[in-house]
Design an enzyme around this catalytic site. Structure first.
Site, PDB file in Angstrom:
ATOM      1  N   ARG A 107      47.306  28.518  47.026  1.00 37.01           N
ATOM      2  CA  ARG A 107      48.331  28.757  48.177  1.00 37.01           C
ATOM      3  C   ARG A 107      49.754  28.218  47.727  1.00 37.01           C
ATOM      4  O   ARG A 107      50.196  27.026  48.076  1.00 37.01           O
ATOM      5  CB  ARG A 107      48.298  28.969  49.250  1.00 37.01           C
ATOM      6  CG  ARG A 107      49.218  29.746  50.526  1.00 37.01           C
ATOM      7  CD  ARG A 107      48.657  29.646  51.965  1.00 37.01           C
ATOM      8  NE  ARG A 107      49.076  30.613  51.841  1.00 37.01           N
ATOM      9  CZ  ARG A 107      48.147  32.090  53.035  1.00 37.01           C
ATOM     10  NH1 ARG A 107      48.948  31.543  53.991  1.00 37.01           N
ATOM     11  NH2 ARG A 107      47.227  33.063  52.673  1.00 37.01           N
ATOM     12  N   HIS A 134      49.586  38.886  46.661  1.00 36.23           N
ATOM     13  CA  HIS A 134      48.855  37.922  47.502  1.00 36.23           C
ATOM     14  C   HIS A 134      47.786  39.011  46.794  1.00 36.23           C
ATOM     15  O   HIS A 134      47.220  39.846  47.647  1.00 36.23           O
ATOM     16  CB  HIS A 134      49.310  38.102  49.470  1.00 36.23           C
ATOM     17  CG  HIS A 134      48.321  37.369  49.748  1.00 36.23           C
ATOM     18  ND1 HIS A 134      47.595  36.589  49.402  1.00 36.23           N
ATOM     19  CD2 HIS A 134      48.706  37.545  51.667  1.00 36.23           C
ATOM     20  CE1 HIS A 134      46.880  36.250  50.807  1.00 36.23           C
ATOM     21  NE2 HIS A 134      46.808  36.473  51.893  1.00 36.23           N
ATOM     22  N   GLN A 137      43.829  39.081  49.484  1.00 41.48           N
ATOM     23  CA  GLN A 137      44.481  40.253  50.795  1.00 41.48           C
ATOM     24  C   GLN A 137      44.416  41.679  50.327  1.00 41.48           C
ATOM     25  O   GLN A 137      43.191  42.555  51.048  1.00 41.48           O
ATOM     26  CB  GLN A 137      45.888  39.405  51.349  1.00 41.48           C
ATOM     27  CG  GLN A 137      46.122  41.100  52.469  1.00 41.48           C
ATOM     28  CD  GLN A 137      45.036  40.146  53.474  1.00 41.48           C
ATOM     29  OE1 GLN A 137      45.095  38.877  54.248  1.00 41.48           O
ATOM     30  NE2 GLN A 137      44.675  41.010  54.317  1.00 41.48           N
ATOM     31  N   CYS A 266      48.292  42.338  56.923  1.00 44.79           N
ATOM     32  CA  CYS A 266      47.646  41.490  56.689  1.00 44.79           C
ATOM     33  C   CYS A 266      47.529  40.161  58.111  1.00 44.79           C
ATOM     34  O   CYS A 266      46.661  39.180  57.561  1.00 44.79           O
ATOM     35  CB  CYS A 266      47.909  41.240  55.660  1.00 44.79           C
ATOM     36  SG  CYS A 266      49.679  40.609  55.922  1.00 44.79           S
ATOM     37  N   ARG A 294      38.107  39.436  54.059  1.00 48.09           N
ATOM     38  CA  ARG A 294      38.646  38.913  53.682  1.00 48.09           C
ATOM     39  C   ARG A 294      37.771  37.498  52.987  1.00 48.09           C
ATOM     40  O   ARG A 294      37.440  37.328  51.558  1.00 48.09           O
ATOM     41  CB  ARG A 294      39.404  37.551  54.049  1.00 48.09           C
ATOM     42  CG  ARG A 294      41.290  38.061  54.622  1.00 48.09           C
ATOM     43  CD  ARG A 294      41.800  38.444  53.214  1.00 48.09           C
ATOM     44  NE  ARG A 294      42.462  37.444  52.171  1.00 48.09           N
ATOM     45  CZ  ARG A 294      43.248  36.263  52.711  1.00 48.09           C
ATOM     46  NH1 ARG A 294      43.747  36.644  53.802  1.00 48.09           N
ATOM     47  NH2 ARG A 294      43.372  35.090  51.902  1.00 48.09           N
TER      48      ARG A 294
HETATM   49  N1   CP Z   1      46.497  36.909  55.229  1.00 47.09           N
HETATM   50  C1   CP Z   1      46.775  35.652  55.155  1.00 47.09           C
HETATM   51  O1   CP Z   1      46.623  35.199  53.745  1.00 47.09           O
HETATM   52  O2   CP Z   1      46.562  34.793  56.767  1.00 47.09           O
HETATM   53  P1   CP Z   1      46.422  33.420  56.487  1.00 47.09           P
HETATM   54  O3   CP Z   1      48.080  33.219  56.936  1.00 47.09           O
HETATM   55  O4   CP Z   1      46.253  33.043  57.752  1.00 47.09           O
HETATM   56  O5   CP Z   1      45.937  32.690  55.694  1.00 47.09           O
HETATM   57  N1  NVA Z   2      54.460  37.771  53.559  1.00 48.55           N
HETATM   58  C1  NVA Z   2      53.441  37.182  54.227  1.00 48.55           C
HETATM   59  C2  NVA Z   2      52.639  36.811  53.993  1.00 48.55           C
HETATM   60  C3  NVA Z   2      51.440  36.078  54.640  1.00 48.55           C
HETATM   61  C4  NVA Z   2      49.920  36.315  54.515  1.00 48.55           C
HETATM   62  C5  NVA Z   2      54.535  35.451  53.605  1.00 48.55           C
HETATM   63  O1  NVA Z   2      53.969  35.646  52.758  1.00 48.55           O
HETATM   64  O2  NVA Z   2      54.163  34.878  54.504  1.00 48.55           O
END
Ligand code: CP
Ligand code: NVA
Length: 308
Positions: A107, A134, A137, A266, A294
């Site tokens: 990430r 993402h 997700q 999400c 997930r």
């Molecule tokens: N939805 C999602 O990716 O959550 P986190 O940021 O908690 O991993």
């Molecule tokens: N759009 C959000 C998604 C988090 C899971 C971000 O990138 O912070």
């Protein structure tokens, strides 16, 4: 090499196979304690590195748990504690980690970091979120939709809010799974045109409708996300809130969608900003199913990447 970098970069038949294996593994676990190993422990003798350069709850726990349930082991790394965060190149990091582990999930911020890691790694790489997409997700979200409503092909999905990374993966998925997608948000926060154009080229309808009440008419699924993402500057917070407030998903807006329209987010959510408690906790909300899936969807992704 089976990297899982984005939904538009993965063959539709592979995406379907991933979801089928996710569903099979999910149903095989019903009623079992969470610590029980999956049948056959398909990741036995596999070591997985999970790199986080941004915060995470779901991605971190679901990947870690998923690998363990499949009999593998994890090393969770925070970007700032790695030499990567102190000047070591991505290319060198990729080659070093490839000597130690069987798969890398990352990430990160810039998409280029993910792409360079994948270019130089000799083990599969999974995108656990970048500023631009993402995909894990949205695989969980497709699994969730289909559990509740059957095939997503031909359905109408409406996104209300910021044209962000999560929207981009919905646009990728629209092209690959064959559903229609409407973006409803302010022009200033439009998604990159490439996401919409690429999906349109695959024959699905991608609309932009500035009026959220009109946008959700006939929707099978309404989706939103935080108004300020992790990569957005906090100084833009107030401006974003002002621009996005008209796109809040509340009971009045959902009343314009189909009566059985599902609601997704999400998470993490800023309750009563992008979506009200009434919707988040309402009968059509499947937010916690998304979070659970997930785990299952990523098991399918991990097995596909590793060929096990
Ligand atoms: N939805 C999602 O990716 O959550 P986190 O940021 O908690 O991993
Ligand atoms: N759009 C959000 C998604 C988090 C899971 C971000 O990138 O912070």
């Amino acid at each position: 090499m089976n990297h899982f970098l984005d939904i538009n970069k993965t063959d539709p038949s592979d995406l379907r196979a991933i979801l089928d294996s996710a569903a099979a593994m999910k149903s095989a676990r019903v009623g079992l304690p969470k610590g029980t190993l999956d049948a056959g422990a398909p990741l036995k003798n596999h070591m997985v590195a999970l790199i986080f350069e941004k915060p995470s709850t779901r991605t971190r726990v679901s990947f870690d748990l998923g690998v363990r349930q499949m009999g593998g082991q994890t090393i969770v790394l925070s970007g700032s504690e790695m030499q990567l965060g102190h000047g070591e190149t991505i290319a060198d990091t990729a080659q070093v980690l490839s000597r130690y582990v069987d798969l890398i999930m990352i990430r990160t911020f810039e998409e280029d970091v993910l792409l360079e890691l994948a270019d130089h790694a000799t083990v599969p790489v999974i995108n656990g979120l970048t500023n631009r997409s993402h995909p894990c997700q949205i695989m969980a979200d497709i699994q969730t939709f289909e559990e509740h409503r059957g095939p997503i092909k031909g359905k109408k999905v409406v996104w209300c809010g910021d044209g962000n990374n999560v929207f981009a993966s919905f646009a990728h998925a629209a092209g690959q799974f064959g559903f229609d997608l409407t973006f409803s948000g302010p022009k200033t926060l439009d998604p990159e045109a490439v996401f919409m154009d690429e999906a349109r080229a695959k024959g699905v309808t991608i609309n932009v409708e500035r009026d959220p009440a009109k946008a959700v008419a006939g929707a099978d699924l309404v989706v939103t996300d935080t108004w300020v993402s992790m990569h957005d500057s906090q100084t833009a917070r107030e401006r974003r809130h002002n621009q996005l407030r008209p796109y809040q998903v509340n009971g009045a807006l959902m009343a314009n969608a189909k009566p059985d329209a599902l609601f997704m987010h999400c998470l993490p959510a800023h309750r009563n900003e992008e979506a009200t408690d009434e919707v988040m906790d309402g009968p059509n909300s499947v937010i916690f199913d998304e979070a659970e899936n997930r785990l299952h969807a990523q098991k399918g992704i991990l097995r596909w990447c590793l060929g096990v």
